[in-house]
Design a protein around this motif. Sequence first.
Motif, PDB file in Angstrom:
ATOM      1  N   ASN A  72     -24.269 -11.771  52.885  1.00 14.26           N
ATOM      2  CA  ASN A  72     -24.658 -12.651  53.978  1.00 14.26           C
ATOM      3  C   ASN A  72     -26.122 -12.486  54.346  1.00 14.26           C
ATOM      4  O   ASN A  72     -26.666 -13.276  55.104  1.00 14.26           O
ATOM      5  CB  ASN A  72     -23.801 -12.399  55.219  1.00 14.26           C
ATOM      6  CG  ASN A  72     -22.387 -12.880  55.015  1.00 14.26           C
ATOM      7  OD1 ASN A  72     -22.130 -13.763  54.212  1.00 14.26           O
ATOM      8  ND2 ASN A  72     -21.467 -12.284  55.739  1.00 14.26           N
ATOM      9  N   ASN A  73     -26.737 -11.448  53.853  1.00 10.88           N
ATOM     10  CA  ASN A  73     -28.136 -11.156  54.165  1.00 10.88           C
ATOM     11  C   ASN A  73     -28.934 -10.995  52.875  1.00 10.88           C
ATOM     12  O   ASN A  73     -29.558  -9.984  52.622  1.00 10.88           O
ATOM     13  CB  ASN A  73     -28.231  -9.886  55.017  1.00 10.88           C
ATOM     14  CG  ASN A  73     -27.583 -10.091  56.359  1.00 10.88           C
ATOM     15  OD1 ASN A  73     -28.104 -10.819  57.182  1.00 10.88           O
ATOM     16  ND2 ASN A  73     -26.439  -9.474  56.561  1.00 10.88           N
ATOM     17  N   VAL A  74     -28.899 -12.025  52.054  1.00 12.31           N
ATOM     18  CA  VAL A  74     -29.500 -11.993  50.734  1.00 12.31           C
ATOM     19  C   VAL A  74     -30.997 -11.712  50.798  1.00 12.31           C
ATOM     20  O   VAL A  74     -31.564 -11.111  49.898  1.00 12.31           O
ATOM     21  CB  VAL A  74     -29.232 -13.334  50.002  1.00 12.31           C
ATOM     22  CG1 VAL A  74     -29.936 -13.376  48.676  1.00 12.31           C
ATOM     23  CG2 VAL A  74     -27.745 -13.550  49.842  1.00 12.31           C
ATOM     24  N   GLN A  75     -31.636 -12.086  51.859  1.00 11.09           N
ATOM     25  CA  GLN A  75     -33.078 -11.971  51.931  1.00 11.09           C
ATOM     26  C   GLN A  75     -33.541 -10.621  52.477  1.00 11.09           C
ATOM     27  O   GLN A  75     -34.612 -10.526  53.051  1.00 11.09           O
ATOM     28  CB  GLN A  75     -33.645 -13.117  52.757  1.00 11.09           C
ATOM     29  CG  GLN A  75     -33.334 -14.459  52.126  1.00 11.09           C
ATOM     30  CD  GLN A  75     -33.936 -15.605  52.895  1.00 11.09           C
ATOM     31  OE1 GLN A  75     -34.796 -15.432  53.727  1.00 11.09           O
ATOM     32  NE2 GLN A  75     -33.477 -16.794  52.594  1.00 11.09           N
ATOM     33  N   ILE A  76     -32.765  -9.600  52.260  1.00  8.46           N
ATOM     34  CA  ILE A  76     -33.144  -8.265  52.691  1.00  8.46           C
ATOM     35  C   ILE A  76     -34.319  -7.805  51.827  1.00  8.46           C
ATOM     36  O   ILE A  76     -34.273  -7.877  50.608  1.00  8.46           O
ATOM     37  CB  ILE A  76     -31.966  -7.281  52.554  1.00  8.46           C
ATOM     38  CG1 ILE A  76     -30.838  -7.706  53.478  1.00  8.46           C
ATOM     39  CG2 ILE A  76     -32.403  -5.854  52.841  1.00  8.46           C
ATOM     40  CD1 ILE A  76     -29.562  -6.956  53.275  1.00  8.46           C
ATOM     41  N   GLU A  77     -35.363  -7.334  52.477  1.00  8.72           N
ATOM     42  CA  GLU A  77     -36.562  -6.936  51.757  1.00  8.72           C
ATOM     43  C   GLU A  77     -36.413  -5.598  51.043  1.00  8.72           C
ATOM     44  O   GLU A  77     -37.023  -5.367  50.012  1.00  8.72           O
ATOM     45  CB  GLU A  77     -37.742  -6.847  52.725  1.00  8.72           C
ATOM     46  CG  GLU A  77     -38.022  -8.124  53.462  1.00  8.72           C
ATOM     47  CD  GLU A  77     -38.164  -7.927  54.959  1.00  8.72           C
ATOM     48  OE1 GLU A  77     -38.512  -6.831  55.404  1.00  8.72           O
ATOM     49  OE2 GLU A  77     -37.916  -8.899  55.678  1.00  8.72           O
ATOM     50  N   SER A  78     -35.632  -4.673  51.598  1.00  6.83           N
ATOM     51  CA  SER A  78     -35.590  -3.319  51.053  1.00  6.83           C
ATOM     52  C   SER A  78     -34.319  -2.605  51.492  1.00  6.83           C
ATOM     53  O   SER A  78     -33.656  -3.021  52.442  1.00  6.83           O
ATOM     54  CB  SER A  78     -36.803  -2.544  51.556  1.00  6.83           C
ATOM     55  OG  SER A  78     -36.702  -2.380  52.954  1.00  6.83           O
ATOM     56  N   LEU A 135     -31.933  -2.702  55.041  1.00  7.60           N
ATOM     57  CA  LEU A 135     -30.472  -2.764  55.062  1.00  7.60           C
ATOM     58  C   LEU A 135     -29.903  -1.716  56.011  1.00  7.60           C
ATOM     59  O   LEU A 135     -29.001  -2.018  56.798  1.00  7.60           O
ATOM     60  CB  LEU A 135     -29.886  -2.572  53.660  1.00  7.60           C
ATOM     61  CG  LEU A 135     -28.360  -2.584  53.580  1.00  7.60           C
ATOM     62  CD1 LEU A 135     -27.783  -3.884  54.109  1.00  7.60           C
ATOM     63  CD2 LEU A 135     -27.908  -2.328  52.161  1.00  7.60           C
ATOM     64  N   ILE A 136     -30.431  -0.496  55.980  1.00 10.44           N
ATOM     65  CA  ILE A 136     -29.956   0.548  56.895  1.00 10.44           C
ATOM     66  C   ILE A 136     -30.176   0.111  58.338  1.00 10.44           C
ATOM     67  O   ILE A 136     -29.292   0.252  59.190  1.00 10.44           O
ATOM     68  CB  ILE A 136     -30.670   1.891  56.621  1.00 10.44           C
ATOM     69  CG1 ILE A 136     -30.388   2.388  55.202  1.00 10.44           C
ATOM     70  CG2 ILE A 136     -30.290   2.935  57.665  1.00 10.44           C
ATOM     71  CD1 ILE A 136     -28.943   2.711  54.915  1.00 10.44           C
ATOM     72  N   GLU A 137     -31.342  -0.443  58.610  1.00 11.82           N
ATOM     73  CA  GLU A 137     -31.633  -0.939  59.959  1.00 11.82           C
ATOM     74  C   GLU A 137     -30.610  -1.998  60.371  1.00 11.82           C
ATOM     75  O   GLU A 137     -30.081  -1.974  61.478  1.00 11.82           O
ATOM     76  CB  GLU A 137     -33.049  -1.525  59.994  1.00 11.82           C
ATOM     77  CG  GLU A 137     -33.461  -2.038  61.347  1.00 11.82           C
ATOM     78  CD  GLU A 137     -34.890  -2.585  61.369  1.00 11.82           C
ATOM     79  OE1 GLU A 137     -35.241  -3.161  62.398  1.00 11.82           O
ATOM     80  OE2 GLU A 137     -35.633  -2.433  60.383  1.00 11.82           O
ATOM     81  N   MET A 138     -30.309  -2.905  59.459  1.00  6.22           N
ATOM     82  CA  MET A 138     -29.351  -3.966  59.760  1.00  6.22           C
ATOM     83  C   MET A 138     -27.940  -3.411  59.972  1.00  6.22           C
ATOM     84  O   MET A 138     -27.189  -3.923  60.804  1.00  6.22           O
ATOM     85  CB  MET A 138     -29.365  -5.011  58.644  1.00  6.22           C
ATOM     86  CG  MET A 138     -30.671  -5.782  58.587  1.00  6.22           C
ATOM     87  SD  MET A 138     -30.800  -6.838  57.130  1.00  6.22           S
ATOM     88  CE  MET A 138     -29.561  -8.064  57.528  1.00  6.22           C
ATOM     89  N   LEU A 139     -27.593  -2.365  59.236  1.00  2.57           N
ATOM     90  CA  LEU A 139     -26.271  -1.758  59.424  1.00  2.57           C
ATOM     91  C   LEU A 139     -26.160  -1.108  60.801  1.00  2.57           C
ATOM     92  O   LEU A 139     -25.135  -1.258  61.477  1.00  2.57           O
ATOM     93  CB  LEU A 139     -25.994  -0.744  58.310  1.00  2.57           C
ATOM     94  CG  LEU A 139     -25.760  -1.353  56.928  1.00  2.57           C
ATOM     95  CD1 LEU A 139     -25.716  -0.267  55.864  1.00  2.57           C
ATOM     96  CD2 LEU A 139     -24.487  -2.179  56.899  1.00  2.57           C
ATOM     97  N   TYR A 140     -27.200  -0.404  61.225  1.00  2.72           N
ATOM     98  CA  TYR A 140     -27.190   0.167  62.584  1.00  2.72           C
ATOM     99  C   TYR A 140     -27.088  -0.952  63.627  1.00  2.72           C
ATOM    100  O   TYR A 140     -26.339  -0.848  64.597  1.00  2.72           O
ATOM    101  CB  TYR A 140     -28.444   0.995  62.848  1.00  2.72           C
ATOM    102  CG  TYR A 140     -28.483   2.345  62.162  1.00  2.72           C
ATOM    103  CD1 TYR A 140     -27.339   3.099  61.938  1.00  2.72           C
ATOM    104  CD2 TYR A 140     -29.702   2.888  61.766  1.00  2.72           C
ATOM    105  CE1 TYR A 140     -27.396   4.340  61.329  1.00  2.72           C
ATOM    106  CE2 TYR A 140     -29.772   4.134  61.156  1.00  2.72           C
ATOM    107  CZ  TYR A 140     -28.613   4.855  60.936  1.00  2.72           C
ATOM    108  OH  TYR A 140     -28.675   6.090  60.348  1.00  2.72           O
ATOM    109  N   GLU A 141     -27.844  -2.026  63.423  1.00  2.00           N
ATOM    110  CA  GLU A 141     -27.769  -3.163  64.345  1.00  2.00           C
ATOM    111  C   GLU A 141     -26.371  -3.763  64.346  1.00  2.00           C
ATOM    112  O   GLU A 141     -25.864  -4.174  65.399  1.00  2.00           O
ATOM    113  CB  GLU A 141     -28.804  -4.224  63.962  1.00  2.00           C
ATOM    114  CG  GLU A 141     -30.232  -3.800  64.228  1.00  2.00           C
ATOM    115  CD  GLU A 141     -31.264  -4.738  63.617  1.00  2.00           C
ATOM    116  OE1 GLU A 141     -30.918  -5.580  62.758  1.00  2.00           O
ATOM    117  OE2 GLU A 141     -32.445  -4.620  64.001  1.00  2.00           O
ATOM    118  N   GLY A 142     -25.730  -3.796  63.179  1.00  2.00           N
ATOM    119  CA  GLY A 142     -24.361  -4.295  63.088  1.00  2.00           C
ATOM    120  C   GLY A 142     -23.392  -3.451  63.891  1.00  2.00           C
ATOM    121  O   GLY A 142     -22.521  -3.974  64.600  1.00  2.00           O
ATOM    122  N   VAL A 143     -23.533  -2.132  63.811  1.00  2.00           N
ATOM    123  CA  VAL A 143     -22.673  -1.242  64.603  1.00  2.00           C
ATOM    124  C   VAL A 143     -22.840  -1.555  66.082  1.00  2.00           C
ATOM    125  O   VAL A 143     -21.847  -1.684  66.817  1.00  2.00           O
ATOM    126  CB  VAL A 143     -22.993   0.251  64.331  1.00  2.00           C
ATOM    127  CG1 VAL A 143     -22.311   1.149  65.361  1.00  2.00           C
ATOM    128  CG2 VAL A 143     -22.572   0.644  62.930  1.00  2.00           C
TER     129      VAL A 143
END
Length: 126
Positions: A13-19, A23-31
Amino acid sequence: MTAARAYSTYSQNNVQIESPEKLIEMLYEGVLRFCSQAKKAIENNDIEKRVYWINRAIAIFSELIVSLDPDRGGEIAYYLEGLYVQQIKFLNECNINNDVKSLEIVMNVTKELLEAWREEISHEMA
């Protein structure tokens, strides 16, 4: 939903992840987002949604555990593994006891992790 499948869905769902760092940042935000939704569900006495959102947060922590590399991360990887396991325990307590306090602990720890992660990444980029 298994942790691997949750991670796969999240990353698709987040294909445009730069690095991987992003992704780790986005996972923390998801939590944080899922815990916030779980808190609303508790306030609304919606057991089904509470369980759903807490399980999504648990899936992220499970994936974070799997992604740790003790050979590269050393003591930090072991520390993070224990911290992530503890957050899963708090989330399970919240699910069992309908306990907002446990959920707030997870949210506070995750906010600190996110802040530390962002700070570390900004230092690496400087």
